[in-house]
Design an enzyme around this catalytic site. Structure first.
Site, PDB file in Angstrom:
ATOM      1  N   GLY A   1      47.970   8.931   2.719  1.00 10.79           N
ATOM      2  CA  GLY A   1      49.189   8.586   1.990  1.00 10.79           C
ATOM      3  C   GLY A   1      48.875   7.922   0.672  1.00 10.79           C
TER       4      GLY A   1
ATOM      5  N   GLY B   1      45.631   6.984   8.879  1.00 15.51           N
ATOM      6  CA  GLY B   1      44.179   6.956   8.904  1.00 15.51           C
ATOM      7  C   GLY B   1      43.724   5.512   8.818  1.00 15.51           C
TER       8      GLY B   1
ATOM      9  N   GLY C   1      50.886  -3.113   7.125  1.00 18.39           N
ATOM     10  CA  GLY C   1      51.253  -2.453   8.379  1.00 18.39           C
ATOM     11  C   GLY C   1      50.624  -3.089   9.600  1.00 18.39           C
TER      12      GLY C   1
ATOM     13  N   LYS D   1      35.544  -1.441  13.370  1.00 15.58           N
ATOM     14  CA  LYS D   1      35.198  -0.086  12.927  1.00 15.58           C
ATOM     15  C   LYS D   1      36.222   0.437  11.919  1.00 15.58           C
ATOM     16  CE  LYS D   1      33.191   2.703  15.800  1.00 15.58           C
ATOM     17  NZ  LYS D   1      32.812   3.665  16.858  1.00 15.58           N
TER      18      LYS D   1
ATOM     19  N   GLN E   1      38.265   1.176   6.243  1.00 17.35           N
ATOM     20  CA  GLN E   1      39.224   0.914   5.165  1.00 17.35           C
ATOM     21  C   GLN E   1      38.508   0.390   3.926  1.00 17.35           C
ATOM     22  OE1 GLN E   1      43.224   0.589   5.420  1.00 17.35           O
ATOM     23  NE2 GLN E   1      42.311   2.460   6.143  1.00 17.35           N
TER      24      GLN E   1
ATOM     25  N   GLU F   1      43.890  -2.103   1.266  1.00 11.88           N
ATOM     26  CA  GLU F   1      43.731  -1.849  -0.161  1.00 11.88           C
ATOM     27  C   GLU F   1      42.640  -2.705  -0.800  1.00 11.88           C
ATOM     28  OE1 GLU F   1      48.320  -0.829  -1.280  1.00 11.88           O
ATOM     29  OE2 GLU F   1      47.885  -2.828  -0.585  1.00 11.88           O
TER      30      GLU F   1
END
Lengths: 173, 320, 728
Positions: free
Chosen positions: C240, C468, C510, C614, C619, C686
């Site tokens: 996304g 993901g 999230g 993991k 990320q 992020e």
């Protein structure tokens, strides 16, 4: 005489193609055969998500017409393993987190499977120092050879680790 | 894609109907058909029409037109005697594409000019007489040598750059029989007729490429691009260089990314031949190569980049 | 318990629980499905009699549709209909909009904007018909397509403190630099796709979205139907990165067509359409002014940015967001200005604000440290404020110093030459660079339902999505940990708008937000179990299906179902909250050609509790790969005469490939942030991109001595400025 049909061997099963000659192998797999494991990411040979093996060689199924594959053996991700019976490369992708969103993953796995065969056959790559020699399978070799498969989540180093593990276990075996 | 008839061909034959297009690997043609840049009425599938082997030929090799890029680069004879060709092929596209792309098809690869590939823009190559939006547009990837006011597109391939430096010959079959075209003369400059990429006649089909006897010397392919793999060349250099007694005894140089064809400049090679290598000499060679180079804004940098790419290749080739 | 998170939860309950799965590097539960191509993405749901829709994009940059030549295309084989409905989206929805974005495709705002949908029996027919559709336009001739040629105005009041101009004048050392970054596209691997299926008045839409609770509202509002009649299913999303925050053209046009035709319709954007029509990250111009004293203490920070968007869009890339809280300096000016251009809608792309703001700030910090003659790590550490400048708020937690130190040790920072052009290997200059990472932390309203089944298994349910990011993994781990249930007896159902509304995926919130809702639902179940055992909840010990050594199934005569809720509260206002880290990069720059290769990278990050080592690591890795792309290759290039995007595919828009990415080391620092969430976790999705490209830029300088102020740092920008490759 125009040709209008073809018979393809898809994951060991004979499948009839009888349709619009414009249909790509990718769309035939996804829409007609419902083999949606093969992904459409760009439809122009620029991302590798649609990678399948044709007669053992990896190709972009988006840049290939279904009708051109009469008699060819097609292996898609569905032919490599199932969740109940994972192939070693699939297991390694899971344990090394060789994906995030998972969309490029079938293409990466099909590509890696064929790539290992190319390496075993001694094919050189753009990073092979002396192309006449048999290349040593360095990480840089693996990265170059997998560069036709984009991963926007950036799982690249995990993918290389997964492939490396499979190579090592095959050596050990 | 527009509708077309499809026919499988058992062998390579001259094309006899206008609107027919040959398809082998299809990696370029289908790409362009999806973009509506190409719209053949009939596709003749030559992917199983033979000509898929590399054979010995007059002291050199003959590569059948339908030998895939992957097979060509993996061939032990190519790797041993013509490493430049293997390296150039391997620097192009991706393994998946090289497994499909063929020798003949790759020679006919069309430009990557973004305006050529977009039917909603003006392009003299795609639509003769419509104008060229690249001249004042986004032209970072465009040509600096041999351009015209009608077209500044580049030939995008790598393999042909190597074949040009290796003095290869293209073998074509037409209604009138077979003819041989030196690779260096196969692609053409745009002039006022950029619609034609090469000198192939409408009825002709490429049947093979022949390589002369191997020559001694270092063979280098250097490709500079925006990312480390899977990208078209900003500038590429194919070189065959032989040193004798600390002098450049023989040199062949071909450049990609600079022109509408793989660029070979006899004067540049003449300046280098017989001379002891030095940065000053390389500069002099670059001066000759780029004397008539013309940037169009976005691609101005290619003049400096070509100079430095040439210096890098000559430095590498003449190192101890 | 109040839903809002007002006081830090200092129990650190997840450290008391016994199951031992929280934080563990467990495999993703959906991993095998993904590895086998069995995870079903939006376009892959198998609906009988599905028609195929293809959008037609405008071939002008600004104007009006005058006529659509329908008849000739309707006569083409297989063509069912052409729609150019008022309700179709002109722009896709911004993140968390919750209402219809700008509609009506008879006006053209940007090149490539959808103006019609062609539906046919087959994909080939629809594609050919869409290509053949002729559209006449009335072209606006004076439209603005060039960000360099428009006027800018403040998008918000500047944030000023003290007197920056004076600080610059009086500084022992100062720098004043203007940087540029190019527009970016998310380029998620899965193109946007929707299949719409109506059952009477009820719409089921299989789509690819990040935030279903907003997407339902956006879709319902666009279609003029009640929210209760819209169900969105997004069990798997092929990436996304902001591009799927809001509903896009495919969803509304598929729904309209399916309603008219009375059969399911699939609409998938082409890759070119994703680039042309889905929110871009704005290009930026950024002026950085830094001033410091002889001791290397910052006395002034100025960060002014200029960004663009379409007229009438509220979003302005919040470039200076992290500069606000990251470094000290009593004289400050942070300002954001916006210019209006007729280019693709600008909106959230992974880490809006920090992604491009931090890389520029961190490149400027490197220059400032050099000017002051101080090691760049030391310089950063010397300038960490004790409290939020200007507002006096405390930091919830901040592992920046630890990240810099741990990262430096592991990376081997002591091997770095202070001066550039000191290390040469063959044709390559080698250099090292460092940068800080920072990304604001946000808790967002979320709900989740947890069922402790009578058979002892657990089901977690939410409309939360997993792009993901690892939602399937970590939400299961939280529940398994809290309820003492083995992970293989924990099921997680996500991505269905009929389920309780999670926070959605975006803004890195999230996992912590929806995870906190799961946590609270589990707390309620724990209270019930404690009551059944007649013990205080503090005495409850749940592990492997046992509750204080009794099989939990003995306590259950039926399923225990609880819904947990969380809302941002006072903790969001009383503290400055962010995740932090540090990037280290070793780059090689070709002395002849200016090609840059990243040789290795290290990232050290502190983002509170790690929920799954993991997926969290992944990320961070992914963010750093984005940093490489932002530093070296990614740029949307428009033809400024027409507004046409020329780099509209994956051949021209260069996302990094395997070979661009070296071995990357990720160090996850142990941290508990009780202010951030009851999980003591902060966002991580992020963080890995926020500053990474700055470390690359700084390594390029350290390698070859060229300071570029323009991203991406492609060979063309370097080649004319490199030192003599041979003479050096």
């Amino acid at each position: 005489m125009a040709t209008t049909s073809a018979t393809l061997d898809v994951n060991g099963e004979a499948r009839e193609f009888q349709g619009d000659p414009r249909q790509t192998l990718l769309d035939f797999l996804r829409l007609d055969l419902k083999l949606t494991g093969t992904k459409k990411g760009c439809d122009h040979g620029q991302c590798g998500a649609c990678t399948v093996m044709v007669n053992g060689r990896r190709i972009n199924s988006c840049l290939s017409l279904a009708i051109m594959h009469d008699g060819d053996q097609i292996t898609t991700i569905e032919g490599i393993g199932t969740p109940e019976n994972l192939a070693a490369i699939q297991r390694a992708f899971v344990s090394h987190d060789g994906f995030q969103c998972g969309y490029c993953t079938p293409g990466q796995i099909c590509s890696a499977t064929a790539m290992l065969k190319e390496l075993a056959d001694g094919w050189p790559s753009a990073v092979t120092e002396a192309v006449a020699d048999t290349p040593a399978p360095s990480d840089e070799e693996l990265r170059e050879r997998m560069s036709g498969n984009l991963c926007r989540c950036g799982a690249y180093s995990n993918i290389i680790a997964a492939i490396r593990e499979v190579m090592q276990s095959e050596e050990g075996a | 894609m527009r509708p077309f008839d499809y026919r499988r061909m058992a062998d390579l034959q001259p094309v006899d109907q206008p609107g027919d297009r040959l398809i082998a690997g299809g990696t370029n043609l289908l790409d362009l058909m999806k973009l509506d840049v190409e719209a053949p009425r009939r596709l003749l599938d030559i992917s199983r029409a033979g000509q898929d082997r590399i054979t010995e030929h007059e002291g050199g090799l003959r590569i059948g037109a339908l030998v895939t890029n992957a097979d060509c680069a993996a061939d032990p004879r190519i790797r041993a005697d013509y490493p430049l060709l293997a390296k150039a092929i391997l620097a192009g596209a991706s393994p998946q594409l090289r497994n499909k792309a063929t020798t003949g098809g790759n020679l006919c690869q069309r430009t990557r000019c973004q305006y050529f590939m977009a039917t909603d823009t003006r392009c003299n190559k795609r639509q003769p007489g419509s104008g060229c939006d690249a001249l004042q547009g986004v032209n970072r990837n465009h040509a600096i040598l041999g351009t015209s006011e009608a077209c500044i597109a580049t030939y995008p391939g790598d393999m042909a750059v190597a074949l040009t430096a290796l003095d290869a010959t293209v073998e074509v079959l037409g209604q009138g029989g077979t003819r041989l075209i030196p690779v260096a003369e196969f692609h053409r400059l745009p002039g006022d007729d950029p619609a034609r990429d090469n000198v192939l006649r409408d009825d002709e089909v490429i049947t093979g490429v022949t390589l002369p006897e191997p020559v001694a010397g270092r063979q280098i392919y250097r490709k500079i691009r925006d990312r480390s793999s899977y990208a078209f060349a900003l500038v590429s250099v194919g070189a065959v260089i032989k040193l004798r007694e600390d002098r450049i005894a023989r040199v062949a140089l071909a450049f990609g990314g600079l022109a509408h064809k793989p660029w070979r400049d006899p004067q540049t090679e003449a300046i280098l031949t017989g001379q002891p290598p030095s940065p000053a000499l390389f500069d002099q060679a670059a001066d000759a190569l780029l004397a008539k180079a013309k940037g169009r804004g976005g691609n101005d940098f290619k003049i400096a980049l070509a100079r430095r790419a040439l210096a890098a290749v000559l430095t590498e080739a003449t190192e101890e | 318990m109040s839903d809002s998170y007002d006081t830090p939860d200092q129990r650190n309950l997840l450290d008391q629980t016994a199951q031992g799965v929280i934080g563990q590097p467990l495999d993703r539960p959906e991993g095998a499905l993904k590895a086998c191509g069995q995870a079903t993405y939006a376009a892959e749901h198998d609906l009988t009699n599905c028609a195929e829709g293809v959008l037609v994009g405008a071939t002008i940059g600004c104007g009006r549709v005058v006529r659509i030549h329908r008849d000739e295309v309707l006569a083409m084989p297989g063509v069912l209909a052409i729609y150019a409905d008022q309700a179709m989206l002109r722009r896709n929805a911004q993140g968390t909009a919750g209402e219809a974005p700008i509609q009506d495709v008879t006006t053209v705002d940007y090149y490539g904007q959808p103006v019609a949908l062609v539906v046919a029996e087959s994909f080939e027919q629809a594609t050919a018909a869409a290509k053949a559709l002729r559209v006449d336009y009335d072209v606006t001739t004076d439209a603005d397509f060039d960000p360099a040629a428009v006027e800018y105005e403040p998008s918000e009041e500047a944030d000023e403190l003290g007197d920056l101009d004076r600080a610059m004048d009086e500084a022992a050392f100062s720098i004043d630099r203007t940087f540029t970054t190019e527009a970016h596209n998310s380029a998620a691997m899965e193109p946007h796709a929707s299949i719409a299926d109506w059952d009477g008045r009820k719409l089921t839409l299989y789509g690819s979205f990040q935030m279903l609770k907003y997407n339902v509202k956006e879709l319902a509002d666009s279609l003029g139907v009640a929210e209760k009649n819209v169900r969105i299913l997004s069990p798997y999303i092929g990436g996304g990165f902001g591009s799927k925050l809001g509903i896009s053209h495919d969803a509304v046009s598929a729904a309209l067509a399916a309603r008219e035709l009375g059969r399911p319709v699939r609409v998938t954007l082409t890759r070119q359409q994703v680039f042309e029509t889905i929110t871009r990250r704005s290009e930026t111009r950024q002026r950085l002014r830094l001033a410091c004293d002889r001791q290397g203490r910052l006395t002034g920070i100025g960060h002014e940015a200029w960004v663009t968007n379409l007229p009438d869009e509220g979003f302005a890339e919040p470039v200076t967001q992290a500069t606000k809280f990251l470094y000290a300096g009593q004289n400050r000016r942070l300002a954001l200005s916006i210019g209006r251009v007729q280019l693709t809608t600008a909106g959230s792309v992974r880490a809006p604000g920090e992604a491009v703001g931090m890389q520029v700030l961190e490149a400027a910090m490197d220059e400032m440290a050099e000017a002051a003659g101080i090691d760049p790590i030391e310089f950063r550490k010397r300038n960490l404020p004790a409290e939020l400048p200007g507002e006096g708020l405390p930091y919830s937690s901040r592992m920046l110093t630890e990240a810099l130190d741990r990262g430096a040790r592991s990376f081997g920072w002591d091997q770095r030459h202070q001066q550039p052009c000191q290390r040469r290997e063959g044709e390559w200059w080698i250099g090292m660079g460092v940068a800080s990472a920072a990304r604001v932390n946000i808790l967002s309203k979320a709900e989740a339902r947890v069922t402790l089944r009578a058979d002892g298994g657990v089901l977690v349910e939410s409309d939360q999505t997993d792009l993901g990011t690892g939602s399937y993994a970590i939400l299961g781990q939280i529940a398994a940990e809290m309820l003492g249930v083995p992970i293989d007896r924990t099921d997680v159902a996500l991505g269905d708008s009929d389920l309780p509304a999670g926070a959605g995926s975006g803004g890195s919130w999230g996992a912590t937000s929806t995870g906190s809702a799961v946590f609270r639902a589990c707390e309620a179940i724990r209270a019930t179990l404690a009551h059944k055992l007649s013990v205080d909840v503090d005495e409850l010990r749940l592990k492997d299906g046992l509750a204080n050594d009794r099989p939990v199934t003995e306590l259950l005569d039926k399923d225990l179902v609880e819904t947990g809720r969380i809302e941002p509260g006072k903790t969001m206002k009383d503290y400055s909250q962010a995740s932090y880290g540090a990037f280290f990069c070793e780059a090689a720059v070709n002395a002849f050609t200016g090609e840059t290769r990243i040789r290795r990278m290290t990232g050290a990050f502190g983002f509170g509790r790690v929920l799954n080592a993991k997926t969290a690591r992944s990320q961070c890795l992914g963010g750093m790969v984005w940093g490489i792309g932002s530093a070296l290759t990614e740029a949307m290039e428009f033809d400024h005469r027409t507004g046409r995007l020329m780099t509209h595919d994956l051949a021209e828009y260069h996302v990094p490939v395997h070979r661009d990415v070296p071995a990357i080391e990720v160090i996850l620092l142990e941290e508990r942030d009780t202010v951030a969430s009851p999980l003591q976790a902060k966002g991580v999705g992020e963080l890995g991109i926020c500053g990474a490209a700055g470390a690359v830029a700084n390594a390029i300088y350290n390698a070859c001595g060229v300071r570029l102020h323009s991203f991406p740092m492609t060979p063309d920008k370097l080649v004319g400025r490199l030192p003599d490759p041979v003479g050096a």
